[in-house]
Design an enzyme around this catalytic site. Structure first.
Site, PDB file in Angstrom:
ATOM      1  N   GLY A 273       0.950  -1.165  -0.252  1.00  0.00           N
ATOM      2  CA  GLY A 273       0.192   0.392  -0.157  1.00  0.00           C
ATOM      3  C   GLY A 273       0.932   1.400  -0.060  1.00  0.00           C
ATOM      4  O   GLY A 273       0.838   1.802   0.523  1.00  0.00           O
ATOM      5  N   ALA A 274       2.193   1.067  -0.553  1.00  0.00           N
ATOM      6  CA  ALA A 274       2.935   2.129  -0.669  1.00  0.00           C
ATOM      7  C   ALA A 274       2.882   3.803  -1.554  1.00  0.00           C
ATOM      8  O   ALA A 274       2.884   4.559  -1.384  1.00  0.00           O
ATOM      9  CB  ALA A 274       4.285   1.796  -0.975  1.00  0.00           C
TER      10      ALA A 274
ATOM     11  N   GLY B  77      -0.075   4.836  -1.030  1.00  0.00           N
ATOM     12  CA  GLY B  77      -1.627   5.344  -0.159  1.00  0.00           C
ATOM     13  C   GLY B  77      -1.057   6.409   0.814  1.00  0.00           C
ATOM     14  O   GLY B  77       0.029   6.262   0.792  1.00  0.00           O
TER      15      GLY B  77
ATOM     16  N   THR C 137      -7.927  -2.262   8.142  1.00  0.00           N
ATOM     17  CA  THR C 137      -9.492  -2.312   8.830  1.00  0.00           C
ATOM     18  C   THR C 137      -9.864  -3.135   8.454  1.00  0.00           C
ATOM     19  O   THR C 137      -9.544  -4.126   7.582  1.00  0.00           O
ATOM     20  CB  THR C 137     -10.589  -1.107   9.145  1.00  0.00           C
ATOM     21  OG1 THR C 137     -10.762  -0.532   8.030  1.00  0.00           O
ATOM     22  CG2 THR C 137      -8.813  -0.225   9.621  1.00  0.00           C
TER      23      THR C 137
ATOM     24  N   PRO D  13      -5.131  -2.292  15.286  1.00  0.00           N
ATOM     25  CA  PRO D  13      -6.388  -0.616  14.798  1.00  0.00           C
ATOM     26  C   PRO D  13      -5.667   0.663  14.597  1.00  0.00           C
ATOM     27  O   PRO D  13      -6.296   0.988  14.378  1.00  0.00           O
ATOM     28  CB  PRO D  13      -7.621  -1.264  15.676  1.00  0.00           C
ATOM     29  CG  PRO D  13      -7.135  -2.329  17.459  1.00  0.00           C
ATOM     30  CD  PRO D  13      -6.009  -2.478  16.646  1.00  0.00           C
TER      31      PRO D  13
ATOM     32  N   HIS E 158     -12.020  16.656  18.285  1.00  0.00           N
ATOM     33  CA  HIS E 158     -11.870  15.963  16.870  1.00  0.00           C
ATOM     34  C   HIS E 158     -12.123  17.522  16.215  1.00  0.00           C
ATOM     35  O   HIS E 158     -12.738  18.523  16.079  1.00  0.00           O
ATOM     36  CB  HIS E 158     -12.370  15.196  15.846  1.00  0.00           C
ATOM     37  CG  HIS E 158     -11.807  13.461  16.543  1.00  0.00           C
ATOM     38  ND1 HIS E 158     -12.192  12.732  18.370  1.00  0.00           N
ATOM     39  CD2 HIS E 158     -10.548  13.412  16.736  1.00  0.00           C
ATOM     40  CE1 HIS E 158     -11.348  12.302  18.042  1.00  0.00           C
ATOM     41  NE2 HIS E 158     -10.719  12.129  17.002  1.00  0.00           N
ATOM     42  N   HIS E 159     -11.087  17.878  14.703  1.00  0.00           N
ATOM     43  CA  HIS E 159     -12.205  18.390  13.851  1.00  0.00           C
ATOM     44  C   HIS E 159     -13.092  18.778  13.923  1.00  0.00           C
ATOM     45  O   HIS E 159     -13.964  17.027  13.611  1.00  0.00           O
ATOM     46  CB  HIS E 159     -10.634  18.147  12.733  1.00  0.00           C
ATOM     47  CG  HIS E 159     -11.169  16.552  12.205  1.00  0.00           C
ATOM     48  ND1 HIS E 159     -12.179  16.911  11.193  1.00  0.00           N
ATOM     49  CD2 HIS E 159     -10.348  15.825  11.591  1.00  0.00           C
ATOM     50  CE1 HIS E 159     -11.826  15.788  11.199  1.00  0.00           C
ATOM     51  NE2 HIS E 159     -10.979  14.565  11.833  1.00  0.00           N
TER      52      HIS E 159
ATOM     53  N   LYS F 251     -15.048  15.777  11.242  1.00  0.00           N
ATOM     54  CA  LYS F 251     -15.792  14.061  11.710  1.00  0.00           C
ATOM     55  C   LYS F 251     -17.235  13.528  11.908  1.00  0.00           C
ATOM     56  O   LYS F 251     -18.090  14.603  12.332  1.00  0.00           O
ATOM     57  CB  LYS F 251     -15.104  13.971  12.787  1.00  0.00           C
ATOM     58  CG  LYS F 251     -14.985  12.535  13.526  1.00  0.00           C
ATOM     59  CD  LYS F 251     -14.682  12.590  14.690  1.00  0.00           C
ATOM     60  CE  LYS F 251     -14.118  11.063  15.042  1.00  0.00           C
ATOM     61  NZ  LYS F 251     -13.793   9.875  14.253  1.00  0.00           N
TER      62      LYS F 251
ATOM     63  N   GLY G 280     -13.993   6.289  17.432  1.00  0.00           N
ATOM     64  CA  GLY G 280     -14.433   4.955  17.562  1.00  0.00           C
ATOM     65  C   GLY G 280     -13.825   4.342  19.503  1.00  0.00           C
ATOM     66  O   GLY G 280     -13.708   3.950  20.352  1.00  0.00           O
ATOM     67  N   THR G 281     -12.115   5.499  19.173  1.00  0.00           N
ATOM     68  CA  THR G 281     -11.396   5.473  19.744  1.00  0.00           C
ATOM     69  C   THR G 281     -11.953   4.895  20.967  1.00  0.00           C
ATOM     70  O   THR G 281     -12.059   4.389  22.740  1.00  0.00           O
ATOM     71  CB  THR G 281     -10.158   6.020  19.532  1.00  0.00           C
ATOM     72  OG1 THR G 281      -9.493   5.959  18.482  1.00  0.00           O
ATOM     73  CG2 THR G 281      -8.987   6.298  20.351  1.00  0.00           C
TER      74      THR G 281
END
Lengths: 252, 252, 252, 252
Positions: A11-12, A14, A81, A107, A136-137, A140, A146-147
């Site tokens: 996935g280099a 991305g 994920t 994760p 968060h910004h 979202k 989720g965390t």
């Protein structure tokens, strides 16, 4: 002189993958032997002599990538994920046939975030009150993050196992939402503010004292130390490990 | 040598009143000439030669106390609640007949809290996002706190007057309550935690930056500097002033 | 429909300048009529019809740029450093011949930082104690930061003018440096931590309470709202203004 | 129904001792069987049937108190200071003759403080940078605080054992003291502010992220949960334990 660790990045091209390529290249104890994009053949992992790989691809391809690695004795660190119970079970089975190979499925690679969650769960047994604020910004779409849900669940579980009573709360007159959302009895508040990235604060309170555990994630670079730590240790942890905390010596 | 200010305390046996008695006695530029409890006659204010008084009694008696003071040319600093529009109007009228007398009615004597609210309202015009977190002990029955509701209202008003758009928020998937309560469009989060007293944080965010204004009230002593400041300045502010910020030189 | 503001950016190929070009282009009420690099002729400002310009060049060229603008009735917003007393005096003189032209010279365009400093100076008169913590990335060579030194100086000046005693400090046994540096009697602490950008916290304390004013600068984008605000208002402030706070309505 | 734990408090008329008396009386699973002041005979411990005792006396008497307890098979929780190496060695020896008896000597009973220090030491191995800020009331005579020095030492030791390089710092131009005191290479900053009690913050930073562990001690009540936890568990920990963290399951 110690031999360098031969690493492949999948996935280099991305966003995360290109950061990983740079991080591996910058690490003195590692050598980047392959950087695979979407259309590159997995056989390159073998021909390039990779000892371990990091998968930062997409849910659709990650399972095939990891199975190929395990079948060829290449240790795998996985940030993609999509690893549901069925995939994990199939992977466990495959690993039994390759007992020396290690796979880490994480994760979250931000060391600070992983540590913050682990500390919060440990501490939550000893305090009368606990609440959680995540910030968060404003772009979202989900609240809480989720965390935050995962942290609150672990806190709730730790308190239940220790027989701790619910956090006291005398509120009888509430403007709807003021006391936040409840995740297994733990109050969680979500702030959305321009300028922020991803931040979380666990507040623990007892008579006359407060313990605060806060993690700030300022940019994607925060994942790289965790990726490198995973690559360095995956060979020493044969079999399947879920969660980077499995590699951190939190119990020393 | 400058003459000491002759001060009377009304409600001297209450919790706030007894703190005020101690604070006035400790102030080098003041002399406590009377400390009145519930049953002591108001005439003592005159016989003791009080130049100003602080009323820390109960809603039922505060109006009569202040009227007595104004009628006798004694300046009054008032921390008691219960001053609705009708009472304020009657007091205004009375003060017209006593143009040299000053009255300060202050819902909040904590300098830090008053300043924090004033700064938050000023700053809110310049930031894309603003949210508010208030944190209190878990025996509090209302959420959000009265101070938080008042701060959020002032912030909302300042933004509306300046033509600032609502804070951005892309949330589409929310666990009920996660995004807090809304007070005139400003999100407010209420934390309840054993060990805390009374705390408030205004978070302002713009591209790449955050401004945080936080006030911590650790104990009742925090009201005394504001009470003393009110007593020292009330004679210089004839007429009615509502809110301690009227005495703070925030516009220098 | 309101006419768009015709803006020129000088130093358009620098880091700050290219951000400003993007910000002006994104602003609905502005039109970017010129973006000048090091070698482009200043005459372009006139031929392009610029109503105002922002100078984000280098100390060596900024004075000539601003003088050219003023001589042609173009309002100027200046973020370049190097404006010493001599330059400012010469500019003042020039502006007398062009009384309708405005110039803003701002050492800091981050609104949050400018507001934090202004609020800290206002509040410092009302608290027994004040200290300052600034936190930056570990590649910074000076400690404390220039902003921290300036903030501490303004705080010290405000306290002196108000006759406030020095912050109390009973320390008799100190490990060298523990109590920080002193800037005009104000203690300043400099933290250097990987992951941080630029952060500053002013702590003000009185009996039983604390007021904290914190500014976090996460990236260069934080300067752009201040640049745009300057461009929008410079025409309404003829003459020389030093400091963005001169344009903020902090005294409303 | 479970039998209540028979507890004695030594130093019952001191500040800490009287808090302990109240805390034991309020605990549903405990019975206060003796509350001894300076002149009360130790024999009361036996006649009152104490199963365990908490010593909150003075350095001069604590050793004799604890020895008496151990000789009579009474478990002891000790908050008094003054236990140097010689005393500890003599106590170890005595305990060998009473292998079922437990003694806990704890320099700090605030659970949050003990946890914060333990977490900071664990986390410090995983971050490039670490610094420490402690904040106290301005009547404190030593800077940094003893707790801060101890925390910094444990952090330094953990980093050395893990082979972590010193925190990076490019400072070349420093106002004396700005970068704080150094304790074994860890920078420590001491803030002194009216209104504060005792607070400590450990800041850990890596690329793009920060982990903050903060403890606030608002009043002496914060020690009581730790005292009660010690009393409840001391019988299950025969022999000598130094530090409350020995009773916390931090390694689960």
């Amino acid at each position: 002189m110690k031999e360098k660790l031969a690493v492949a990045v999948l996935g280099a091209s991305g966003r995360m993958g290109s950061e990983a390529v740079a991080a591996v290249e910058a690490a003195e104890d590692m050598e980047l032997v392959a950087a695979l994009g979407r259309t590159d053949p997995l056989e390159t992992l073998v021909s390039a002599g990779a000892r371990c790989m990091v998968d930062l691809t997409v849910p659709d391809s990650t399972e095939a990538n990891v199975r190929f690695a395990v079948e060829h004795g290449i240790h795998a660190v996985v940030g993609t994920t999509g690893w549901d119970a069925g995939r994990l079970a199939r992977l466990q089975e495959l690993l039994q046939a390759s007992p020396g190979t290690g796979v880490l499925i994480a994760p979250n690679f931000a060391l600070g975030s992983v540590l913050a969650t682990a500390f919060a769960a440990k501490a939550a047994r000893y305090f009368e009150s606990v609440e959680l604020i995540e910030l968060h910004h404003p772009d979202k779409v989900d609240a809480p993050s989720g965390t935050a849900v995962r942290t609150a669940s672990l806190i709730a579980q730790a308190r239940e196992e220790a027989g701790v009573a619910p956090s006291p709360d005398a509120t009888t007159k509430e403007l709807p939402g003021a006391r936040g959302a409840e995740v297994n009895g733990v109050h969680v508040h979500s702030v959305r503010l321009r300028g922020l990235v991803a931040h979380q604060e666990v507040l623990l309170g007892g008579p006359g004292e407060q313990l605060t555990i806060r993690h700030d994630s300022f940019d994607r670079a925060s994942f790289m130390p965790g990726v490198l730590l995973g690559l360095r240790q995956v060979a020493e942890h044969p079999g399947l490990t879920v969660g980077l905390d499995g590699y951190l010596n939190l119990n020393d």
